[in-house]
Design a protein around this motif. Structure first.
Motif, mmCIF file in Angstrom:
data_model
loop_
_atom_site.group_PDB
_atom_site.id
_atom_site.type_symbol
_atom_site.label_atom_id
_atom_site.label_comp_id
_atom_site.label_asym_id
_atom_site.label_seq_id
_atom_site.Cartn_x
_atom_site.Cartn_y
_atom_site.Cartn_z
ATOM 1 N N HIS A 67 46.688 62.794 26.233
ATOM 2 C CA HIS A 67 47.910 62.891 25.459
ATOM 3 C C HIS A 67 47.704 63.778 24.228
ATOM 4 C CE1 HIS A 67 50.162 59.814 27.682
ATOM 5 N NE2 HIS A 67 48.999 59.217 27.826
ATOM 6 N N PRO A 68 48.719 64.567 23.870
ATOM 7 C CA PRO A 68 48.613 65.419 22.678
ATOM 8 C C PRO A 68 48.363 64.581 21.430
ATOM 9 C CG PRO A 68 50.520 66.023 24.012
ATOM 10 C CD PRO A 68 50.012 64.744 24.578
ATOM 11 N N THR A 69 47.517 65.107 20.552
ATOM 12 C CA THR A 69 47.191 64.391 19.313
ATOM 13 C C THR A 69 47.749 65.093 18.082
ATOM 14 O OG1 THR A 69 45.070 65.554 19.204
ATOM 15 C CG2 THR A 69 45.106 63.401 20.316
ATOM 16 N N ASN A 70 48.299 66.294 18.249
ATOM 17 C CA ASN A 70 48.918 66.993 17.126
ATOM 18 C C ASN A 70 50.104 67.797 17.639
ATOM 19 O OD1 ASN A 70 47.927 69.691 17.996
ATOM 20 N ND2 ASN A 70 45.924 68.854 17.437
ATOM 21 N N PHE A 71 50.892 68.328 16.720
ATOM 22 C CA PHE A 71 52.121 69.026 17.094
ATOM 23 C C PHE A 71 51.838 70.291 17.904
ATOM 24 C CE2 PHE A 71 54.268 67.015 13.195
ATOM 25 C CZ PHE A 71 54.651 65.924 13.957
ATOM 26 N N HIS A 72 50.740 70.967 17.630
ATOM 27 C CA HIS A 72 50.420 72.184 18.378
ATOM 28 C C HIS A 72 50.144 71.855 19.844
ATOM 29 C CE1 HIS A 72 49.001 76.249 19.117
ATOM 30 N NE2 HIS A 72 47.898 75.743 19.659
ATOM 31 N N GLN A 73 49.361 70.815 20.098
ATOM 32 C CA GLN A 73 49.082 70.403 21.480
ATOM 33 C C GLN A 73 50.353 69.914 22.173
ATOM 34 O OE1 GLN A 73 45.997 67.458 21.339
ATOM 35 N NE2 GLN A 73 44.431 68.893 20.586
ATOM 36 N N LEU A 74 51.190 69.209 21.422
ATOM 37 C CA LEU A 74 52.453 68.723 21.995
ATOM 38 C C LEU A 74 53.340 69.890 22.392
ATOM 39 C CD1 LEU A 74 54.414 66.418 22.652
ATOM 40 C CD2 LEU A 74 55.154 66.467 20.265
ATOM 41 N N GLN A 75 53.426 70.891 21.564
ATOM 42 C CA GLN A 75 54.250 72.062 21.854
ATOM 43 C C GLN A 75 53.751 72.791 23.097
ATOM 44 O OE1 GLN A 75 55.510 74.717 18.533
ATOM 45 N NE2 GLN A 75 54.400 76.322 19.656
ATOM 46 N N ASP A 76 52.430 72.967 23.207
ATOM 47 C CA ASP A 76 51.866 73.631 24.388
ATOM 48 C C ASP A 76 52.148 72.832 25.658
ATOM 49 O OD1 ASP A 76 50.922 75.631 22.778
ATOM 50 O OD2 ASP A 76 48.872 74.848 22.655
ATOM 51 N N ALA A 77 52.058 71.504 25.560
ATOM 52 C CA ALA A 77 52.313 70.658 26.729
ATOM 53 C C ALA A 77 53.769 70.759 27.167
ATOM 54 C CB ALA A 77 51.954 69.212 26.406
ATOM 55 N N ILE A 78 54.681 70.796 26.213
ATOM 56 C CA ILE A 78 56.114 70.905 26.532
ATOM 57 C C ILE A 78 56.408 72.218 27.240
ATOM 58 C CG2 ILE A 78 58.422 71.078 25.539
ATOM 59 C CD1 ILE A 78 57.418 69.223 23.285
ATOM 60 N N LEU A 79 55.866 73.314 26.724
ATOM 61 C CA LEU A 79 56.082 74.630 27.326
ATOM 62 C C LEU A 79 55.517 74.682 28.742
ATOM 63 C CD1 LEU A 79 55.222 76.916 24.267
ATOM 64 C CD2 LEU A 79 57.487 76.498 25.233
ATOM 65 N N SER A 80 54.358 74.058 28.950
ATOM 66 C CA SER A 80 53.739 74.054 30.276
ATOM 67 C C SER A 80 54.572 73.259 31.274
ATOM 68 C CB SER A 80 52.326 73.477 30.176
ATOM 69 O OG SER A 80 51.734 73.362 31.452
#
Length: 346
Positions: free
Chosen positions: A299-312
């Motif tokens: 699971h994403p732990t910061n906003f940058h990882q969350l954003q990349d996961a959403i785009l993917s």
């Protein structure tokens, strides 16, 4: 054949009919699928008493909540859908000569068809907005799927790193999911998280644009000019396309309206009724992204990882998925007409 339960009047009638047709006990048992003992017993009861109904008295402990008590329990549920099992039991026992426990309350509710469920979250629709939704549905009730293929859908959504599990529960029956007393209304609001803007049509997924934590007029104007305009002119070169947006304040700003007026010869902005996410199929794409985020192994732990996961996840949404959503538009319009402008299950 083992006994499954007391025979119905129809089954007893078949046994009597078979024996009166001169079939032997063995022949009747083989034909009807009952034991020889059952055939013999039922036919003897008919010969002695002339009845094919069950004469067996009811067995087991008498139910503490009779039909009158169930009506009382039903009124308590209608008065407060969110009451807990303890609260319902306490309220039921007030003024009753014989009190019941929580286990009996639970059993009674299940017998009546009630189950504890999470309420549907639906937008808060005022009387004015309800009329506008109904007007929109009537204006588009004859649109076919081919017509809806000319619409490009857009919206922004927020995704959070952490989710709260504190959700209310209500008592409802299976067919009461859209009953007004079983709904939780919501209003559009933003908080801490990653906000993205996206668009799509029946033909293809459009861009997904991260916009940080807040969408304002300046940011939306750049989105409209950099993403909406090239998408619409490419997908609908004959200028027969419609662009859909909701009624967020930044969408209705004067500078945005003026920009659309300057390009009204290239595509048309669809006049959208307020508080109508149930009519916008992109809302279901946000649900797809949300579900996929929850199933990630890491699971994403910061906003940058969350954003990349959403785009993917957005890039992997299948064509069948978003085309099916557009094809549901005639049904959504009918649902709004049927609900007379109120909330629908979509």
């Amino acid at each position: 054949m083992g006994k499954k339960g007391d025979l119905s009047d129809f089954e007893r009638g078949m046994i009597v009919g078979a024996r009166r047709a001169a079939l032997s006990i063995s022949q009747s048992a083989q034909l009807l699928g009952f034991s020889r003992t059952t055939i013999s017993r039922v036919y003897k009861e008919w010969c002695a008493k002339g009845k094919t109904s069950s004469m067996r008295e009811s067995c087991g402990r008498k139910c503490l909540v009779d039909a009158r008590g169930q009506r009382r329990m039903g009124r308590l549920i209608q008065a407060d859908r969110r009451a807990t099992l303890t609260e319902l039991t306490t309220r039921y026992n007030r003024g009753m000569q014989q009190s019941i426990c929580e286990a009996t309350t639970r059993t009674t509710l299940r017998r009546m068809g009630y189950n504890s469920r999470r309420p549907h979250r639906v937008p808060l629709i005022t009387t004015t907005n309800r009329k506008k939704r109904l007007q929109f549905a009537r204006a588009h009730q004859y649109w076919t799927v081919e017509d809806w293929k000319n619409v490009a859908w857009s919206d922004e959504s927020q995704f959070l790193l952490r989710h709260s599990n504190g959700r209310v529960r209500i008592w409802r029956k299976q067919n009461e999911n859209m009953d007004p007393s079983c709904l939780v209304t919501t209003v559009q609001a933003r908080g801490a998280g990653v906000v993205v803007w996206g668009m799509f049509s029946w033909h293809t997924l459009g861009p997904l644009v991260p916009i940080g934590h807040r969408l304002n007029t300046t940011v939306y104007l750049s989105i409209v000019s950099d993403h909406v305009h090239p998408f619409m002119t490419t997908m609908y070169p004959s200028s027969d396309g419609y662009f859909q947006q909701d009624n967020a304040p930044c969408h209705k700003a004067r500078i945005i309206s003026n920009w659309f007026l300057e390009h009204d010869n290239e595509f048309t902005v669809l006049k959208w009724p307020p508080q109508s996410p149930d009519l916008n199929p992109i809302e279901h794409l946000w649900d797809v992204v949300e579900r996929e985020l929850r199933t990630l192994d890491v699971h994403p732990t910061n906003f940058h990882q969350l954003q990349d996961a959403i785009l993917s996840i957005w890039a992997k949404i299948s064509k069948e998925c978003f085309q099916h959503l557009v094809e549901s538009m005639p049904r959504r319009i009918k649902a709004v007409l049927k609900a007379k402008g109120r909330q629908t299950p979509y």
